[in-house]
Design a protein around this motif. Sequence first.
Motif, PDB file in Angstrom:
ATOM      1  N   MET A   1       0.935  -1.106   0.093  1.00  0.00           N
ATOM      2  CA  MET A   1       0.123  -0.023   0.086  1.00  0.00           C
ATOM      3  C   MET A   1       0.817   1.263   0.056  1.00  0.00           C
ATOM      4  O   MET A   1       1.850   1.360   0.922  1.00  0.00           O
ATOM      5  CB  MET A   1      -1.077   0.045   1.231  1.00  0.00           C
ATOM      6  CG  MET A   1      -1.825   1.208   1.368  1.00  0.00           C
ATOM      7  SD  MET A   1      -2.683   1.245   2.800  1.00  0.00           S
ATOM      8  CE  MET A   1      -3.981  -0.430   2.689  1.00  0.00           C
ATOM      9  N   SER A   2       0.734   2.204  -0.890  1.00  0.00           N
ATOM     10  CA  SER A   2       1.330   3.317  -0.970  1.00  0.00           C
ATOM     11  C   SER A   2       1.070   4.258   0.353  1.00  0.00           C
ATOM     12  O   SER A   2       0.075   4.177   0.663  1.00  0.00           O
ATOM     13  CB  SER A   2       1.160   4.011  -2.484  1.00  0.00           C
ATOM     14  OG  SER A   2      -0.027   4.683  -2.440  1.00  0.00           O
ATOM     15  N   PHE A   3       2.038   5.417   0.561  1.00  0.00           N
ATOM     16  CA  PHE A   3       1.490   6.173   1.465  1.00  0.00           C
ATOM     17  C   PHE A   3       0.412   7.155   1.034  1.00  0.00           C
ATOM     18  O   PHE A   3      -0.324   7.190   1.873  1.00  0.00           O
ATOM     19  CB  PHE A   3       2.763   7.167   1.489  1.00  0.00           C
ATOM     20  CG  PHE A   3       2.678   8.580   2.271  1.00  0.00           C
ATOM     21  CD1 PHE A   3       2.246   8.446   3.604  1.00  0.00           C
ATOM     22  CD2 PHE A   3       2.974   9.711   1.767  1.00  0.00           C
ATOM     23  CE1 PHE A   3       2.073   9.478   4.261  1.00  0.00           C
ATOM     24  CE2 PHE A   3       2.563  10.759   2.399  1.00  0.00           C
ATOM     25  CZ  PHE A   3       2.139  10.770   3.785  1.00  0.00           C
ATOM     26  N   ALA A  60       7.334   5.300  11.059  1.00  0.00           N
ATOM     27  CA  ALA A  60       6.847   5.929   9.895  1.00  0.00           C
ATOM     28  C   ALA A  60       6.624   4.950   8.649  1.00  0.00           C
ATOM     29  O   ALA A  60       7.355   4.041   8.607  1.00  0.00           O
ATOM     30  CB  ALA A  60       7.706   7.135   9.371  1.00  0.00           C
ATOM     31  N   TRP A  61       5.393   5.194   7.758  1.00  0.00           N
ATOM     32  CA  TRP A  61       5.211   4.373   6.861  1.00  0.00           C
ATOM     33  C   TRP A  61       5.464   4.892   5.565  1.00  0.00           C
ATOM     34  O   TRP A  61       5.130   4.231   4.466  1.00  0.00           O
ATOM     35  CB  TRP A  61       3.685   3.825   7.113  1.00  0.00           C
ATOM     36  CG  TRP A  61       2.821   5.096   6.866  1.00  0.00           C
ATOM     37  CD1 TRP A  61       1.990   5.340   5.665  1.00  0.00           C
ATOM     38  CD2 TRP A  61       2.167   5.853   7.973  1.00  0.00           C
ATOM     39  NE1 TRP A  61       1.300   6.458   6.014  1.00  0.00           N
ATOM     40  CE2 TRP A  61       1.244   6.590   7.322  1.00  0.00           C
ATOM     41  CE3 TRP A  61       2.277   5.647   9.300  1.00  0.00           C
ATOM     42  CZ2 TRP A  61       0.651   7.748   8.136  1.00  0.00           C
ATOM     43  CZ3 TRP A  61       1.424   6.430  10.087  1.00  0.00           C
ATOM     44  CH2 TRP A  61       0.471   7.507   9.454  1.00  0.00           C
ATOM     45  N   GLU A  62       5.829   6.121   5.574  1.00  0.00           N
ATOM     46  CA  GLU A  62       5.898   6.840   4.202  1.00  0.00           C
ATOM     47  C   GLU A  62       7.293   6.493   3.559  1.00  0.00           C
ATOM     48  O   GLU A  62       8.379   6.472   3.963  1.00  0.00           O
ATOM     49  CB  GLU A  62       6.110   8.253   4.421  1.00  0.00           C
ATOM     50  CG  GLU A  62       5.379   9.190   3.372  1.00  0.00           C
ATOM     51  CD  GLU A  62       6.806   9.815   2.691  1.00  0.00           C
ATOM     52  OE1 GLU A  62       7.500   9.185   2.386  1.00  0.00           O
ATOM     53  OE2 GLU A  62       6.316  10.888   1.942  1.00  0.00           O
ATOM     54  N   PRO A  63       7.175   5.842   2.205  1.00  0.00           N
ATOM     55  CA  PRO A  63       8.253   5.191   1.827  1.00  0.00           C
ATOM     56  C   PRO A  63       9.434   6.045   1.338  1.00  0.00           C
ATOM     57  O   PRO A  63      10.709   5.587   1.329  1.00  0.00           O
ATOM     58  CB  PRO A  63       7.596   4.293   0.603  1.00  0.00           C
ATOM     59  CG  PRO A  63       6.647   5.053   0.314  1.00  0.00           C
ATOM     60  CD  PRO A  63       5.987   5.488   1.585  1.00  0.00           C
ATOM     61  N   GLY A 157       4.929  19.412  15.348  1.00  0.00           N
ATOM     62  CA  GLY A 157       5.516  18.543  14.423  1.00  0.00           C
ATOM     63  C   GLY A 157       5.762  19.669  13.242  1.00  0.00           C
ATOM     64  O   GLY A 157       5.514  20.769  13.169  1.00  0.00           O
ATOM     65  N   LEU A 158       6.621  19.007  12.190  1.00  0.00           N
ATOM     66  CA  LEU A 158       6.899  19.553  11.110  1.00  0.00           C
ATOM     67  C   LEU A 158       6.236  18.850   9.941  1.00  0.00           C
ATOM     68  O   LEU A 158       6.146  17.876   9.707  1.00  0.00           O
ATOM     69  CB  LEU A 158       8.439  19.627  10.752  1.00  0.00           C
ATOM     70  CG  LEU A 158       9.213  20.476  11.802  1.00  0.00           C
ATOM     71  CD1 LEU A 158      10.644  20.610  11.330  1.00  0.00           C
ATOM     72  CD2 LEU A 158       8.676  22.008  11.935  1.00  0.00           C
ATOM     73  N   PRO A 159       5.628  19.755   8.957  1.00  0.00           N
ATOM     74  CA  PRO A 159       4.879  19.099   7.875  1.00  0.00           C
ATOM     75  C   PRO A 159       5.631  18.341   6.970  1.00  0.00           C
ATOM     76  O   PRO A 159       6.763  18.701   6.425  1.00  0.00           O
ATOM     77  CB  PRO A 159       4.300  20.211   7.149  1.00  0.00           C
ATOM     78  CG  PRO A 159       4.152  21.360   8.373  1.00  0.00           C
ATOM     79  CD  PRO A 159       5.524  21.306   8.814  1.00  0.00           C
ATOM     80  N   MET A 160       5.105  16.972   6.485  1.00  0.00           N
ATOM     81  CA  MET A 160       5.967  16.371   5.709  1.00  0.00           C
ATOM     82  C   MET A 160       5.431  16.502   4.206  1.00  0.00           C
ATOM     83  O   MET A 160       6.262  16.587   3.279  1.00  0.00           O
ATOM     84  CB  MET A 160       5.636  14.694   5.933  1.00  0.00           C
ATOM     85  CG  MET A 160       6.228  14.481   7.104  1.00  0.00           C
ATOM     86  SD  MET A 160       5.827  12.313   7.661  1.00  0.00           S
ATOM     87  CE  MET A 160       6.900  11.559   6.286  1.00  0.00           C
ATOM     88  N   GLY A 320      -5.890  15.037   3.496  1.00  0.00           N
ATOM     89  CA  GLY A 320      -4.794  14.104   3.891  1.00  0.00           C
ATOM     90  C   GLY A 320      -3.320  15.075   4.258  1.00  0.00           C
ATOM     91  O   GLY A 320      -3.521  16.122   3.918  1.00  0.00           O
ATOM     92  N   GLY A 321      -2.502  14.070   4.495  1.00  0.00           N
ATOM     93  CA  GLY A 321      -1.248  14.867   4.971  1.00  0.00           C
ATOM     94  C   GLY A 321      -1.019  14.527   6.043  1.00  0.00           C
ATOM     95  O   GLY A 321      -1.553  14.051   7.193  1.00  0.00           O
ATOM     96  N   SER A 322       0.600  14.267   6.285  1.00  0.00           N
ATOM     97  CA  SER A 322       1.172  13.897   7.575  1.00  0.00           C
ATOM     98  C   SER A 322       2.236  14.795   8.146  1.00  0.00           C
ATOM     99  O   SER A 322       2.737  15.639   7.462  1.00  0.00           O
ATOM    100  CB  SER A 322       1.749  12.468   7.395  1.00  0.00           C
ATOM    101  OG  SER A 322       0.989  11.732   7.090  1.00  0.00           O
ATOM    102  N   SER A 323       2.601  14.690   9.574  1.00  0.00           N
ATOM    103  CA  SER A 323       3.713  15.426  10.086  1.00  0.00           C
ATOM    104  C   SER A 323       4.817  14.476  10.541  1.00  0.00           C
ATOM    105  O   SER A 323       4.307  12.933  10.852  1.00  0.00           O
ATOM    106  CB  SER A 323       3.347  16.381  10.995  1.00  0.00           C
ATOM    107  OG  SER A 323       2.382  15.595  12.317  1.00  0.00           O
ATOM    108  N   LEU A 324       6.003  14.850  10.713  1.00  0.00           N
ATOM    109  CA  LEU A 324       6.899  13.963  11.665  1.00  0.00           C
ATOM    110  C   LEU A 324       6.870  14.867  12.911  1.00  0.00           C
ATOM    111  O   LEU A 324       7.180  15.752  13.247  1.00  0.00           O
ATOM    112  CB  LEU A 324       8.252  13.891  11.037  1.00  0.00           C
ATOM    113  CG  LEU A 324       8.520  13.073   9.896  1.00  0.00           C
ATOM    114  CD1 LEU A 324       9.743  12.980   9.688  1.00  0.00           C
ATOM    115  CD2 LEU A 324       8.040  11.721  10.265  1.00  0.00           C
ATOM    116  N   THR A 325       6.821  14.196  14.146  1.00  0.00           N
ATOM    117  CA  THR A 325       6.695  14.643  15.372  1.00  0.00           C
ATOM    118  C   THR A 325       7.886  14.046  16.499  1.00  0.00           C
ATOM    119  O   THR A 325       8.404  12.959  16.034  1.00  0.00           O
ATOM    120  CB  THR A 325       5.353  14.239  16.034  1.00  0.00           C
ATOM    121  OG1 THR A 325       5.199  12.797  16.472  1.00  0.00           O
ATOM    122  CG2 THR A 325       4.225  14.845  15.311  1.00  0.00           C
ATOM    123  N   VAL A 326       8.201  14.489  17.608  1.00  0.00           N
ATOM    124  CA  VAL A 326       8.950  14.210  18.420  1.00  0.00           C
ATOM    125  C   VAL A 326       8.246  14.004  19.757  1.00  0.00           C
ATOM    126  O   VAL A 326       7.912  14.799  20.559  1.00  0.00           O
ATOM    127  CB  VAL A 326      10.106  15.312  18.772  1.00  0.00           C
ATOM    128  CG1 VAL A 326      11.000  14.598  19.702  1.00  0.00           C
ATOM    129  CG2 VAL A 326      11.004  15.355  17.393  1.00  0.00           C
TER     130      VAL A 326
END
Length: 449
Positions: A1-3, A60-63, A157-160, A320-326
Amino acid sequence: MSFMLTKQLTGGRAIRGVALACALSLGLLACGGSDDNAAPGTPEDVEAALAEGGKITVWAWEPTLEQVAADFEDEHPGVEVDLVNAGTGNEQYTALQNAMGADSGVPDVAQIEYFALGQFTIADRLLDLSGLGASELSGTFTSGPWDAVRAGGGIHGLPMDSGPMALFYNQDVFEEHGVEVPTTWEEYVEAARALRAADPGTYITSDTGESGLTTSLIWQAGGQPYTVDGTEVGIDFTDGGTRTYAELWQQLIDEELLAPINGWTDEWYQGLGDGTIATLVTGAWMPANFVSGVPNASGSWRVAPMPQWEEGGQDTAENGGSSLTVPSQGRNHELAYAFVEYANTGPGAATRVANGAFPATNSELRSEEFLNTEIEYFGGQQANLVFAESAANVVPDWSYLPFQAYANSIFNDTVGQSYVSDTPLTESLAAWQEASRNYAEDQGFTLTD
């Protein structure tokens, strides 16, 4: 499955049956965990952490992050990045909340979709990245994603990537039946009628009820059904934007102008390929899914601006859309932030865009190389020009609930009834509102009128 595919699924029907070990949002506070929420360091501490080196774990699942992680390690030889796919969307959120509740195995970096950020920030499980350097990034990202990661105060977070919406349409179908490509939603309904009159097997689009599409169209119409101020939330599906959406979409339902095909199924891909489904209104991450899922229709599809609620308008929304968080319970905040910033700005962002991600950074969206790219699938069209224009016109100040994942999970039991019965959308939206408000009260939120 793609991101890109996963994002749509987790925003819609596939979210049904979410089973979290701890209750969403406020309930997470009762699950136990670390008190280690010390204030993060400074940009100088980030540089020092890079010089010292160490290991970070990234969930993360984003390839496209695979290449980014490799490049980051090459640039910083003392750093090791353990990239883990802990599941997509809610699968990962369940694992993440379990780890946080047990205060064991919490990753240093976690991918979280914009709609799901609130359930972690309200529980103080994510660091405010402002002091580490994120506060200096204002203007780096487009407004929709940047607003999403700043919701609730701080920068969590910062936007991916981003999902500015556009109209994907099968040009061959429209030309065959002599129907004009719609520029407004009223024209969209007229086009739907014309296509079905010309060929009863052709539908303007498919929709069996999807929370992500519904909220995005309300967003574009200027609706603000959700207001959030800490633990105070408002839920009101009677505002003007929501009514505008419901009145028009009801016509499509009543006149049976929507293909009764569930999204992301084999039948759906077939419909996109054979002309049964003539348009798709969704985020700018969709092209990769056309290429992989509907290869036989290459050259038939084109991209146009999102239909407008008022003639001459330019308003759009995100989907849709994702961020990377700490996560605050992670082990190495400074090194984790260094990776997050690298992956979402500068070289990392360019690498991800080159590998198929849609950018959230203004620099990438404005680059001549990106804008002038001729996309073969869309007949050589420079479709990124349409997407970039959409990103610049996203209606500001949209809010998601701190428990949006739960709200989406009950969509089919409430609003979804309008697609399978005579229940008007206004009534089913009211049912969604009531069920969401009841849940908010049960979880200890204060409801505002």
